[in-house]
Write a protein that holds these residues in place. Structure first.
Motif, PDB file in Angstrom:
ATOM      1  N   LEU A   1       1.076  -1.357  -0.032  1.00  0.00           N
ATOM      2  CA  LEU A   1      -0.015  -0.031  -0.080  1.00  0.00           C
ATOM      3  C   LEU A   1       1.087   1.375   0.090  1.00  0.00           C
ATOM      4  O   LEU A   1       0.761   2.247  -0.700  1.00  0.00           O
ATOM      5  CB  LEU A   1      -0.917  -0.087   1.217  1.00  0.00           C
ATOM      6  N   VAL A   2       1.900   1.249   0.621  1.00  0.00           N
ATOM      7  CA  VAL A   2       3.013   2.519   0.914  1.00  0.00           C
ATOM      8  C   VAL A   2       3.395   2.556  -0.357  1.00  0.00           C
ATOM      9  O   VAL A   2       3.796   3.592  -1.124  1.00  0.00           O
ATOM     10  CB  VAL A   2       3.803   2.134   2.026  1.00  0.00           C
ATOM     11  N   ALA A   3       4.016   1.340  -1.049  1.00  0.00           N
ATOM     12  CA  ALA A   3       4.731   1.466  -2.483  1.00  0.00           C
ATOM     13  C   ALA A   3       3.692   1.924  -3.594  1.00  0.00           C
ATOM     14  O   ALA A   3       4.048   2.731  -4.255  1.00  0.00           O
ATOM     15  CB  ALA A   3       5.278  -0.042  -2.751  1.00  0.00           C
ATOM     16  N   VAL A   4       2.602   1.481  -3.525  1.00  0.00           N
ATOM     17  CA  VAL A   4       1.725   1.891  -4.602  1.00  0.00           C
ATOM     18  C   VAL A   4       1.524   3.449  -4.361  1.00  0.00           C
ATOM     19  O   VAL A   4       1.387   4.460  -5.276  1.00  0.00           O
ATOM     20  CB  VAL A   4       0.343   1.156  -4.683  1.00  0.00           C
ATOM     21  N   SER A   5       1.283   4.035  -3.173  1.00  0.00           N
ATOM     22  CA  SER A   5       1.029   5.279  -3.077  1.00  0.00           C
ATOM     23  C   SER A   5       2.340   6.207  -3.500  1.00  0.00           C
ATOM     24  O   SER A   5       2.097   7.118  -4.057  1.00  0.00           O
ATOM     25  CB  SER A   5       0.733   5.775  -1.642  1.00  0.00           C
ATOM     26  N   PHE A   6       3.406   5.690  -3.034  1.00  0.00           N
ATOM     27  CA  PHE A   6       4.617   6.491  -3.379  1.00  0.00           C
ATOM     28  C   PHE A   6       4.780   6.406  -4.801  1.00  0.00           C
ATOM     29  O   PHE A   6       5.119   7.322  -5.634  1.00  0.00           O
ATOM     30  CB  PHE A   6       5.910   5.962  -2.580  1.00  0.00           C
ATOM     31  N   ASN A   7       4.714   5.161  -5.450  1.00  0.00           N
ATOM     32  CA  ASN A   7       4.993   4.870  -6.813  1.00  0.00           C
ATOM     33  C   ASN A   7       4.279   5.940  -7.755  1.00  0.00           C
ATOM     34  O   ASN A   7       4.746   6.520  -8.801  1.00  0.00           O
ATOM     35  CB  ASN A   7       4.706   3.674  -7.205  1.00  0.00           C
ATOM     36  N   CYS A   8       2.994   6.065  -7.419  1.00  0.00           N
ATOM     37  CA  CYS A   8       2.015   6.857  -8.063  1.00  0.00           C
ATOM     38  C   CYS A   8       2.522   8.237  -7.997  1.00  0.00           C
ATOM     39  O   CYS A   8       2.397   8.967  -9.153  1.00  0.00           O
ATOM     40  CB  CYS A   8       0.509   6.639  -7.777  1.00  0.00           C
ATOM     41  N   ALA A   9       2.744   8.635  -6.911  1.00  0.00           N
ATOM     42  CA  ALA A   9       2.987   9.943  -6.832  1.00  0.00           C
ATOM     43  C   ALA A   9       4.439  10.455  -7.465  1.00  0.00           C
ATOM     44  O   ALA A   9       4.503  11.422  -8.212  1.00  0.00           O
ATOM     45  CB  ALA A   9       3.466  10.581  -5.384  1.00  0.00           C
ATOM     46  N   MET A  10       5.206   9.324  -7.148  1.00  0.00           N
ATOM     47  CA  MET A  10       6.824   9.731  -7.897  1.00  0.00           C
ATOM     48  C   MET A  10       6.637   9.676  -9.457  1.00  0.00           C
ATOM     49  O   MET A  10       7.391  10.402 -10.170  1.00  0.00           O
ATOM     50  CB  MET A  10       7.716   8.836  -7.505  1.00  0.00           C
ATOM     51  N   PHE A  11       5.966   8.863 -10.104  1.00  0.00           N
ATOM     52  CA  PHE A  11       5.565   8.505 -11.306  1.00  0.00           C
ATOM     53  C   PHE A  11       4.626   9.519 -12.120  1.00  0.00           C
ATOM     54  O   PHE A  11       5.247  10.122 -13.165  1.00  0.00           O
ATOM     55  CB  PHE A  11       5.176   7.152 -11.902  1.00  0.00           C
ATOM     56  N   PHE A  12       3.604   9.961 -11.503  1.00  0.00           N
ATOM     57  CA  PHE A  12       2.777  10.981 -12.202  1.00  0.00           C
ATOM     58  C   PHE A  12       2.999  12.351 -11.656  1.00  0.00           C
ATOM     59  O   PHE A  12       2.444  13.351 -12.441  1.00  0.00           O
ATOM     60  CB  PHE A  12       1.017  10.587 -11.699  1.00  0.00           C
ATOM     61  N   ILE A  13       3.444  12.886 -10.709  1.00  0.00           N
ATOM     62  CA  ILE A  13       3.765  14.110 -10.277  1.00  0.00           C
ATOM     63  C   ILE A  13       4.821  14.482  -9.570  1.00  0.00           C
ATOM     64  O   ILE A  13       5.221  14.989  -8.748  1.00  0.00           O
ATOM     65  CB  ILE A  13       2.888  14.532  -9.373  1.00  0.00           C
ATOM     66  N   PRO A  14       6.009  13.900 -10.467  1.00  0.00           N
ATOM     67  CA  PRO A  14       7.557  14.026  -9.789  1.00  0.00           C
ATOM     68  C   PRO A  14       7.998  15.518  -9.563  1.00  0.00           C
ATOM     69  O   PRO A  14       8.711  15.939  -8.859  1.00  0.00           O
ATOM     70  CB  PRO A  14       8.388  13.296 -11.004  1.00  0.00           C
ATOM     71  N   GLU A  15       7.539  16.272 -10.725  1.00  0.00           N
ATOM     72  CA  GLU A  15       7.804  17.741 -10.542  1.00  0.00           C
ATOM     73  C   GLU A  15       7.513  18.512  -9.429  1.00  0.00           C
ATOM     74  O   GLU A  15       8.171  19.350  -8.957  1.00  0.00           O
ATOM     75  CB  GLU A  15       7.128  18.443 -11.975  1.00  0.00           C
ATOM     76  N   TYR A  16       6.057  18.187  -9.126  1.00  0.00           N
ATOM     77  CA  TYR A  16       5.658  18.623  -7.908  1.00  0.00           C
ATOM     78  C   TYR A  16       6.281  18.214  -6.628  1.00  0.00           C
ATOM     79  O   TYR A  16       6.544  19.107  -5.538  1.00  0.00           O
ATOM     80  CB  TYR A  16       4.060  18.317  -7.628  1.00  0.00           C
ATOM     81  N   LEU A  17       6.644  17.003  -6.539  1.00  0.00           N
ATOM     82  CA  LEU A  17       7.436  16.534  -5.419  1.00  0.00           C
ATOM     83  C   LEU A  17       8.620  17.002  -5.418  1.00  0.00           C
ATOM     84  O   LEU A  17       9.052  17.538  -4.175  1.00  0.00           O
ATOM     85  CB  LEU A  17       7.505  14.898  -5.626  1.00  0.00           C
ATOM     86  N   ILE A  18       9.519  17.276  -6.319  1.00  0.00           N
ATOM     87  CA  ILE A  18      10.751  17.754  -6.439  1.00  0.00           C
ATOM     88  C   ILE A  18      10.752  19.226  -6.137  1.00  0.00           C
ATOM     89  O   ILE A  18      11.501  19.813  -5.220  1.00  0.00           O
ATOM     90  CB  ILE A  18      11.544  17.788  -7.828  1.00  0.00           C
ATOM     91  N   ARG A  19       9.674  19.864  -6.519  1.00  0.00           N
ATOM     92  CA  ARG A  19       9.526  21.577  -6.136  1.00  0.00           C
ATOM     93  C   ARG A  19       9.409  21.756  -4.594  1.00  0.00           C
ATOM     94  O   ARG A  19       9.601  22.908  -4.487  1.00  0.00           O
ATOM     95  CB  ARG A  19       8.303  21.960  -6.923  1.00  0.00           C
ATOM     96  N   ILE A  20       8.883  20.809  -4.134  1.00  0.00           N
ATOM     97  CA  ILE A  20       8.772  21.009  -2.650  1.00  0.00           C
ATOM     98  C   ILE A  20      10.220  21.391  -2.115  1.00  0.00           C
ATOM     99  O   ILE A  20      10.494  22.119  -1.073  1.00  0.00           O
ATOM    100  CB  ILE A  20       8.264  19.785  -1.777  1.00  0.00           C
ATOM    101  N   PHE A  21      11.072  20.832  -2.334  1.00  0.00           N
ATOM    102  CA  PHE A  21      12.654  20.855  -2.109  1.00  0.00           C
ATOM    103  C   PHE A  21      13.557  21.815  -2.701  1.00  0.00           C
ATOM    104  O   PHE A  21      14.486  22.359  -2.133  1.00  0.00           O
ATOM    105  CB  PHE A  21      13.345  19.499  -1.911  1.00  0.00           C
TER     106      PHE A  21
END
Length: 187
Positions: free
Chosen positions: A71-91
């Motif tokens: 469950l954790v993997a699927v959550s992170f996988n989806c976020a990292m694959f579909f919205i990587p720019e947003y995740l990186i922009r946080i940092f």
């Protein structure tokens, strides 16, 4: 460990690439923290059941840990694959780092399920006094990652020069390789 090797191997590609691996690694580190919590909780139960010789309960605890890990993997996988720019922009706000890190994150996103399996399985094996398989599969994974990094980042042995994408592919491949080895051990 894979991200440390990736960072060391991409240093000659410049500051943007090194920063990209570093920023991406923060999300992988967070994902691994969840796996650590799940595997630590299951380790306490599995060790108790091992001492009481309750193999059925060991299997149940291991299975539940794998479900939560997935469950954790699927959550992170989806976020990292579909919205990587947003995740990186946080940092970071640097556009070059965001674009380059997104390439890396989209590829390593697929290692999440393998990482969950590896971490939970290694912990379960250690909790049942089988410490050698986790050690040897981890060593093999690090070796594969290092070799593939060299080959894929730099374009050696006839492979194209892939740069940061090569580092991501090497990390994904070595993590999947460790999962295969652990699966064989567990069978």
């Amino acid at each position: 460990c894979a991200q440390l090797i990736d960072t060391a191997m991409v240093t000659k590609l410049g500051n943007v690439v090194v920063s990209s691996v570093g920023v991406s690694s923060r999300w992988i580190f967070l994902m691994n923290l969840f796996y650590f919590g799940i595997s630590s909780g299951s380790a306490a139960l599995i060790a108790q059941f091992w001492g009481a010789k309750e193999k059925n309960n060991i299997k149940k605890s291991y299975g539940i840990a794998l479900i939560f890990g997935a469950l954790v993997a699927v959550s992170f996988n989806c976020a990292m694959f579909f919205i990587p720019e947003y995740l990186i922009r946080i940092f970071t706000g640097e556009q070059a780092v965001i674009e380059t890190a997104s390439q890396y994150l989209k590829i390593v996103a697929f290692m999440g399920i393998f990482s969950a399996f590896n971490q939970i399985s290694c912990t379960a094996l250690r909790s049942t006094e089988r410490v050698n398989p986790p050690l040897f599969t981890s060593i093999a994974s690090v070796a594969i990652n290092t070799i593939l990094n060299y080959v894929l980042i730099n374009g050696k042995l006839g492979f194209p020069t892939l740069g940061i994408r090569g580092a991501a592919i090497a990390t994904l491949t070595s993590t999947a390789f460790q999962s295969v080895l652990l699966f064989i051990v567990l069978r």
